[in-house]
Design an enzyme around this catalytic site. Structure first.
Site, PDB file in Angstrom:
ATOM      1  N   ARG A 166       0.810  -1.212   0.000  1.00 27.26           N
ATOM      2  CA  ARG A 166       0.000   0.000   0.000  1.00 27.26           C
ATOM      3  C   ARG A 166       0.853   1.276   0.000  1.00 27.26           C
ATOM      4  NH1 ARG A 166      -5.047   0.529   2.152  1.00 27.26           N
ATOM      5  NH2 ARG A 166      -4.746   2.715   1.688  1.00 27.26           N
ATOM      6  N   LYS A 167       2.170   1.134   0.029  1.00 27.20           N
ATOM      7  CA  LYS A 167       3.022   2.322   0.094  1.00 27.20           C
ATOM      8  C   LYS A 167       3.430   2.772  -1.307  1.00 27.20           C
ATOM      9  CE  LYS A 167       2.652   1.477   4.449  1.00 27.20           C
ATOM     10  NZ  LYS A 167       1.850   2.197   5.419  1.00 27.20           N
ATOM     11  N   ILE A 168       4.311   3.781  -1.366  1.00 31.61           N
ATOM     12  CA  ILE A 168       4.660   4.387  -2.655  1.00 31.61           C
ATOM     13  C   ILE A 168       5.265   3.351  -3.605  1.00 31.61           C
ATOM     14  CG2 ILE A 168       6.046   6.167  -3.782  1.00 31.61           C
ATOM     15  CD1 ILE A 168       3.853   7.380  -2.045  1.00 31.61           C
TER      16      ILE A 168
END
Ligand SMILES: *Cc1c(COP(=O)(O)O)cnc(C)c1O
Length: 394
Positions: free
Chosen positions: A194-196
């Site tokens: 879910r992160k960059i």
């Protein structure tokens, strides 16, 4: 699978996020598999170099997750039982959990009502003789680094920055505008999907302090005196020793290979996310029923999420807006949580009152933002939010 019902199923489904993998990641993983070396080894070292170089840090150390990275950093700094660490409640619960897992006590400070980052005045008010560190969170957009580092210097405290969702953001401090990760303190990034950018699971600590980096390398590998790679490369027999009790917090070379490939796409991913956020801003900024965080001067947002607050007086509540968007085939998430209201922390500290945290947390939602999101998907989200907010209550 049951056949799709053409009446109730939305014409379009927009997920909250979608992975952005290509042949580069596939090739990188196959190369590691064929090398025969899959656990922490040369590719983890390469990944650390790439992250350090990207954010302008002297050292980077990779471990299993950002949660582990935060805990490991506190342990490396000698922070544990009897110590307090001031952090926001408005964060993923991993932030205070890492403090508890290190044996220390999280002390929650309220948000600034406008910037949606921890309020430096609330942090300073929370400091006691037991305070050992401040753990600010860069929620994609940067926290008030200048004010927080100033407080830390004046009170002789460590700063461990939780930048799990903020790879690529910039922050303004006394030294000017810097990449998040280039700090006097330790800074932690996550590589969760879910992160960059992602490598499945993973966390990286950046630090200007070579002794902290060395301590982290020992902690993640049972305090073993020589690395596996050094042992295998040594010509003769090498026997390791274990000077202290450590952990297995190692990232694998399989993950690091994906991480290196993803880092090569970071600029493109950041640019796509910024473009989507700009297109949302065009219609949502200045909308009478919506509000966003105010960016601090000189800082920037990596656009991990597009969070927007539904104001009191809007024709429908945050939850009703989320339901309306779901009917339009759009996945959303509640805004960032109030960690202090979760049973785990109510049991420890009782029911604390953090009014700004609770207001922002209770009335914000996150809209889809991900690299590869198509223009028609962005249009569909924009139009669906506007039409829901134009309708009658309920
Ligand atoms: C995602 C996140 C974490 C946890 O990251 P993991 O790599 O999943 O452990 C910690 N803090 C914040 C603010 C996050 O968003």
């Amino acid at each position: 699978m049951s056949p799709v019902d053409p009446v109730t199923s939305p014409a379009q489904h927009v997920p909250i996020a979608r992975p952005f993998f290509g042949e580069e990641e596939e090739r990188a993983v196959v190369e590691v598999l064929r090398s025969g070396w899959v656990t922490q080894g040369p590719v983890v070292a390469r990944f650390e170099e790439v992250v350090a170089e990207r954010v302008g840090a002297a050292h980077a150390v990779a471990v299993t997750s950002a949660t582990t990275a935060l805990q490991a950093t506190l342990v490396a700094l000698g922070i544990g039982p009897g110590d307090e660490v001031v952090c926001p409640s408005y964060t993923y619960i991993a932030t205070p959990n890492s403090i508890v897992n290190a044996g220390a006590t999280p002390v929650f400070a309220d948000l600034d009502a406008e910037t949606w980052s921890v309020d430096p005045a609330a942090v300073e008010a929370a400091i006691t003789p037991r305070t050992a560190a401040i753990m600010p969170v860069h929620m994609g957009y940067a926290a008030d680094s200048a004010a927080l580092h100033d407080i830390a210097r004046r009170h002789g405290l460590a700063v461990v920055e939780d930048a799990a969702p903020a790879l690529g953001a910039h922050t303004a401090d006394d030294f000017g505008n810097r990449a998040v990760g280039d700090s006097e303190g330790a800074v932690v990034f996550s590589f969760h999907p879910r992160k960059i950018v992602t490598c499945g699971e993973g966390g990286v600590i950046t630090t200007p302090d070579g002794r902290v980096a060395e301590q982290l390398r020992l902690l993640r590998h049972h305090h073993m005196s020589v690395s596996d790679v050094a042992r295998h490369r040594a010509g003769g027999l090498v026997f390791e020793s274990y000077e202290d009790v450590g952990h297995n917090w190692r990232m694998t070379d399989l993950q690091a290979a994906v991480g290196v490939a993803q880092m090569g796409k970071l600029d493109r991913i950041l640019a796509e996310r910024a473009d989507i956020a700009r297109r949302y801003d065009e219609v949502f900024l200045g909308h009478p029923h919506l509000r966003r965080r105010r960016l601090l001067p000189g800082s920037s947002d990596a656009h991990q999420a597009y969070s927007v607050e539904v104001l009191a007086g809007a024709p429908l509540s945050r939850d009703d807006l989320m339901a309306a968007l779901q009917r339009a085939g759009i996945a959303t998430r509640r805004g960032v949580m109030s960690s202090h209201l979760e049973p785990a922390y109510v049991q420890r500290f009782g029911r604390l009152a953090l009014p700004h945290t609770e207001r922002v947390s209770g009335n914000t939602l996150m809209l889809p933002v991900f690299a590869g999101m198509r223009a028609d998907e962005v249009d569909h989200v924009r139009a669906s939010v506007l039409s829901a907010l134009a309708g009658p209550r309920g």
